[in-house]
Design a protein around this motif. Structure first.
Motif, PDB file in Angstrom:
ATOM      1  N   THR A 122      44.985  57.018  54.198  1.00  0.00           N
ATOM      2  CA  THR A 122      45.203  55.718  53.562  1.00  0.00           C
ATOM      3  C   THR A 122      46.211  54.938  54.381  1.00  0.00           C
ATOM      4  N   THR A 123      45.842  53.728  54.774  1.00  0.00           N
ATOM      5  CA  THR A 123      46.739  52.873  55.545  1.00  0.00           C
ATOM      6  C   THR A 123      47.758  52.229  54.611  1.00  0.00           C
ATOM      7  N   LEU A 124      49.041  52.462  54.893  1.00  0.00           N
ATOM      8  CA  LEU A 124      50.123  51.925  54.060  1.00  0.00           C
ATOM      9  C   LEU A 124      50.821  50.734  54.713  1.00  0.00           C
ATOM     10  N   GLU A 149      50.237  47.979  58.081  1.00  0.00           N
ATOM     11  CA  GLU A 149      49.391  47.521  59.181  1.00  0.00           C
ATOM     12  C   GLU A 149      50.008  46.265  59.781  1.00  0.00           C
ATOM     13  N   LEU A 187      51.042  47.401  52.715  1.00  0.00           N
ATOM     14  CA  LEU A 187      49.863  47.180  51.885  1.00  0.00           C
ATOM     15  C   LEU A 187      50.152  47.727  50.486  1.00  0.00           C
ATOM     16  N   ASP A 242      48.747  47.286  47.605  1.00  0.00           N
ATOM     17  CA  ASP A 242      47.618  47.809  46.829  1.00  0.00           C
ATOM     18  C   ASP A 242      47.318  49.254  47.199  1.00  0.00           C
ATOM     19  N   ALA A 243      47.486  49.572  48.494  1.00  0.00           N
ATOM     20  CA  ALA A 243      47.253  50.950  48.938  1.00  0.00           C
ATOM     21  C   ALA A 243      48.302  51.887  48.347  1.00  0.00           C
ATOM     22  N   SER A 288      47.469  52.451  44.720  1.00  0.00           N
ATOM     23  CA  SER A 288      46.324  53.344  44.504  1.00  0.00           C
ATOM     24  C   SER A 288      46.724  54.811  44.586  1.00  0.00           C
ATOM     25  N   GLN A 323      49.861  55.565  58.271  1.00  0.00           N
ATOM     26  CA  GLN A 323      48.776  56.117  57.459  1.00  0.00           C
ATOM     27  C   GLN A 323      49.197  57.439  56.852  1.00  0.00           C
TER      28      GLN A 323
END
Length: 237
Positions: free
Chosen positions: A171-173, A175, A180, A182-183, A186, A213
Motif C-alpha cells: 500500500t502506497t502511503l 507519493e 495519502l 485515504d491509504a 484504509s 509503501q
C-alpha cells in the motif's frame, strides 16, 4: 477566418474526439495489440490527421468515418467474446513453433519468421537451449509463450512442500512527498504512526520522501528524493 486558426480548432476537435473514441475502444488496443488492432489504430490516426489539416475535407463526413472505424472494433470485440469463429477470423490463433524441443519450420514459415527470430525471442526469456522447451507458441499479439520441459522448470515452494506466507500488494502511503490519507485510513493507521516510523531513520519531513509503501509483512519501504538512500523499516518490532 485565418487558416492557422482553422487548423488549431480542427486539431483540438480531432484530438478530443480521438481521445473519447480511444476510451470507448478500451485498453486492449494498447495492451494486447493484434494485427487487426494495429490496422485499426493506424487508420483511426490517419483519419484524425485528415480532420486536423485537410481543410478541404468535410468535417462532419470525416467525423462519421472516424466514428465507424471506432464502432467496428468495439462490435467485433463484443461478437468475438460470443462467437469462437468470429474470434478466430478477427484475432487469429496462437501458432505452435516448438514442440518437445523440435522446431516446426513450416509453422515458422507461415508466420514469416526465421529461426534467428525464434532464438532471439527465446533468449529474451533467458532460454538458450531449445532442447529445454516443451512448447513455444506465438500468440496473436506477436508475443512468444514458452513452457519448459518439466525437468527444466524451476522449483517452487509447493514442489518442496514448504509453507509460505501471504504476499499481497503493498500500500502506497507517500507519493512524491504527499501523504495519502485515504491509504492510511484504509489500514486503520494514523499520520502520527507514519511519522514515528520515519523518525526511526531520522526522516522528519514528508516532502523529502519520493515513495513510501507498506507491504503485507509490515515492512515500510521508503525511497528518498534525489540520490539519497532508500530504507526498509520494520514496523512490527
Amino acid at each position: 477566418m485565418p487558416v492557422i486558426l482553422v487548423v488549431i480548432i480542427r486539431s483540438l476537435i480531432s484530438y478530443f474526439v480521438l481521445l473519447v473514441f480511444m476510451r470507448l475502444i478500451g485498453k486492449q488496443q494498447m495492451a494486447e495489440l493484434t494485427f487487426a488492432d494495429y490496422v485499426v489504430g493506424i487508420t483511426i490516426g490517419s483519419i484524425a490527421a485528415t480532420l486536423s489539416v485537410q481543410l478541404n475535407q468535410n468535417t462532419t463526413a470525416t467525423l462519421v468515418g472516424l466514428g465507424i472505424w471506432t464502432l467496428l472494433p468495439i462490435l467485433l470485440s463484443y461478437w468475438s467474446v460470443k462467437n469462437v469463429w468470429i474470434r478466430k477470423v478477427v484475432e487469429g490463433e496462437a501458432t505452435v513453433v516448438v514442440e518437445n524441443g523440435k522446431i516446426l519450420e513450416n509453422h515458422l514459415s507461415k508466420l514469416h519468421l526465421s529461426i534467428d527470430d525464434l532464438l532471439s525471442q527465446l533468449r529474451s526469456k533467458n532460454i538458450f537451449n531449445i532442447a529445454d522447451v516443451e512448447f513455444a507458441l506465438f500468440e496473436t499479439n506477436g508475443k512468444l509463450s514458452v513452457q519448459l520441459k518439466s525437468q527444466k522448470q524451476p522449483l517452487t515452494p509447493s514442489d518442496l512442500q514448504l509453507p509460505t506466507q501471504y504476499a499481497g500488494l503493498p500500500t502506497t502511503l507517500i507519493e512524491d512527498g504527499k501523504v495519502l490519507k485515504d491509504a492510511l485510513k484504509s489500514l486503520n493507521l494514523a499520520q502520527a504512526w507514519l511519522q514515528h516510523q520515519l523518525a526511526k531513520q531520522n526522516i522528519r519531513d514528508f516532502s523529502q520522501v519520493s515513495l513510501a509503501q507498506l507491504d503485507t509483512k509490515g515492512n515500510l519501504y521508503v525511497d528518498m528524493k534525489g540520490d539519497q538512500f532508500y530504507y526498509i523499516i520494520p514496523t512490527n518490532g
